[in-house]
Design an enzyme around this catalytic site. Structure first.
Site, PDB file in Angstrom:
ATOM      1  N   ASN A 283     -13.291   0.814   5.227  1.00  0.00           N
ATOM      2  CA  ASN A 283     -12.182   1.241   6.086  1.00  0.00           C
ATOM      3  C   ASN A 283     -12.419   2.611   6.702  1.00  0.00           C
ATOM      4  OD1 ASN A 283     -10.737  -1.091   5.821  1.00  0.00           O
ATOM      5  ND2 ASN A 283      -9.405  -0.338   4.206  1.00  0.00           N
TER       6      ASN A 283
ATOM      7  N   ASN B 298      -9.655  -9.543   2.840  1.00  0.00           N
ATOM      8  CA  ASN B 298      -8.961 -10.745   3.287  1.00  0.00           C
ATOM      9  C   ASN B 298      -9.730 -11.435   4.424  1.00  0.00           C
ATOM     10  OD1 ASN B 298      -6.786 -12.562   3.362  1.00  0.00           O
ATOM     11  ND2 ASN B 298      -5.659 -11.345   4.832  1.00  0.00           N
TER      12      ASN B 298
ATOM     13  N   LYS C  59       2.702   1.197  -6.483  1.00  0.00           N
ATOM     14  CA  LYS C  59       1.550   0.846  -7.319  1.00  0.00           C
ATOM     15  C   LYS C  59       1.619   1.533  -8.681  1.00  0.00           C
ATOM     16  CE  LYS C  59      -1.640  -0.176  -3.499  1.00  0.00           C
ATOM     17  NZ  LYS C  59      -1.929  -1.573  -3.856  1.00  0.00           N
TER      18      LYS C  59
ATOM     19  N   SER D 117      -6.684   0.031  -0.709  1.00  0.00           N
ATOM     20  CA  SER D 117      -7.750   0.195   0.273  1.00  0.00           C
ATOM     21  C   SER D 117      -7.781   1.604   0.841  1.00  0.00           C
ATOM     22  CB  SER D 117      -7.554  -0.797   1.430  1.00  0.00           C
ATOM     23  OG  SER D 117      -6.297  -0.589   2.058  1.00  0.00           O
TER      24      SER D 117
ATOM     25  N   GLU E 291       0.840  -1.204   0.000  1.00  0.00           N
ATOM     26  CA  GLU E 291       0.000   0.000   0.000  1.00  0.00           C
ATOM     27  C   GLU E 291       0.872   1.249   0.000  1.00  0.00           C
ATOM     28  OE1 GLU E 291      -4.160   1.397   0.149  1.00  0.00           O
ATOM     29  OE2 GLU E 291      -3.031  -0.288  -0.638  1.00  0.00           O
TER      30      GLU E 291
ATOM     31  N   HIS F  76     -11.355  -3.189  -4.722  1.00  0.00           N
ATOM     32  CA  HIS F  76     -10.906  -3.484  -3.357  1.00  0.00           C
ATOM     33  C   HIS F  76     -11.578  -4.748  -2.843  1.00  0.00           C
ATOM     34  CE1 HIS F  76     -10.832  -2.355   1.159  1.00  0.00           C
ATOM     35  NE2 HIS F  76      -9.773  -3.081   0.849  1.00  0.00           N
TER      36      HIS F  76
END
Length: 264
Positions: free
Chosen positions: A171, A124, A79, A100, A74, A121
């Site tokens: 989140n 897990n 990325k 995320s 992240e 997104h």
């Protein structure tokens, strides 16, 4: 699939149930580990097919893919660099980032492929969690949204389209709760297991907040919190001191065998 960590391998295993998968790793050592992990993940997926997953270290091997999903650390620079390279190697593919907490439109613009990059997104453990937060920034070409939705449905996921804001929906709502649990622990000296049991038994949560933080990874949680704080300037998104202390001594949660709990 571009990225051979937990999310990348799990997504590859899920995708193996519906077609051929290329899994891009950054080194030979990462590729070897990814092949073992992806094969193990296939055993958790209905109709998972490890023989359909090919692990490679060459981005050009993804050139015939219809969709390339980035799933690396992240960090926006990591990325962007990967998606730029993959996008150049795969000129016909739709592109997706599993971020995320980072702005999808910025990733798309900096990667040089704003007309075909979306946020996808997943959560897990990927094989069990049903939701995909789908983020479609301005400028995405015709058909990309519909193809992303169709692929998610083929994976057995429920798609909810969300705004391009750090943390999306889950989140953004989840992390103040998780961090408040840590602050309560700091103030009261309660045992982590007791705090978690209160939320599991009293609110019917399947996992307590402190064990969930260990599952996410304390370093990952702190990074997500920092992105949310940068966007909102609200202190509730800043990681509490105890999390920073644990990170400082290498206690990152389950992946390091130690966090709020000890793991074998």
């Amino acid at each position: 699939m571009a990225g051979s960590g937990v999310i990348g391998c799990a997504l590859a295993a899920c995708a193996s149930a519906i077609g051929e998968v290329q899994l891009l790793a950054r080194s030979d050592a990462s590729a070897w580990r990814a092949e073992e992990r992806a094969q193990a993940d296939c055993s958790k997926v209905d109709r998972g097919r490890p023989d359909r997953i090919r692990v490679t270290t060459n981005a050009a091997d993804l050139s015939r893919c219809d969709l390339v999903v980035e799933a690396v650390i992240e960090d926006i620079n990591a990325k962007v660099d990967l998606l730029r390279d993959v996008g150049d190697s795969c000129p016909q593919a739709d592109l997706a980032t599993t971020t995320s907490s980072l702005p999808v439109a910025e990733i798309a613009a900096r990667s040089g492929h704003p007309d075909r990059l979306i946020g996808f997104h997943v959560f897990n453990p990927v094989e069990r969690m049903e939701l995909v937060e789908l983020c479609i920034p301005d400028g995405v070409g015709d058909g990309v949204r519909e193809r992303a939705r169709a692929w998610a449905r083929a994976l057995g996921k429920t798609v909810i389209e969300v705004p391009d804001q750090p943390g999306f929906v889950v989140n953004r709502l989840l992390f103040p709760y998780l961090f408040d649990a840590v602050r309560l622990l700091e103030r009261t000296g309660m045992h982590a297991a007791d705090v978690d049991s209160c939320m599991q038994l009293g609110a019917r949560y399947p996992m307590g907040p402190l064990r969930l933080l260990d599952f996410i990874g304390l370093d990952v949680a702190a990074a997500i919190g920092q992105s949310l704080f940068a966007d909102t300037d609200e202190d509730r998104y800043r990681a509490p001191g105890l999390i920073e202390e644990l990170i400082g001594v290498g206690k990152l949660g389950r992946k390091s065998q130690s966090g709020f709990y000890e793991y074998d």
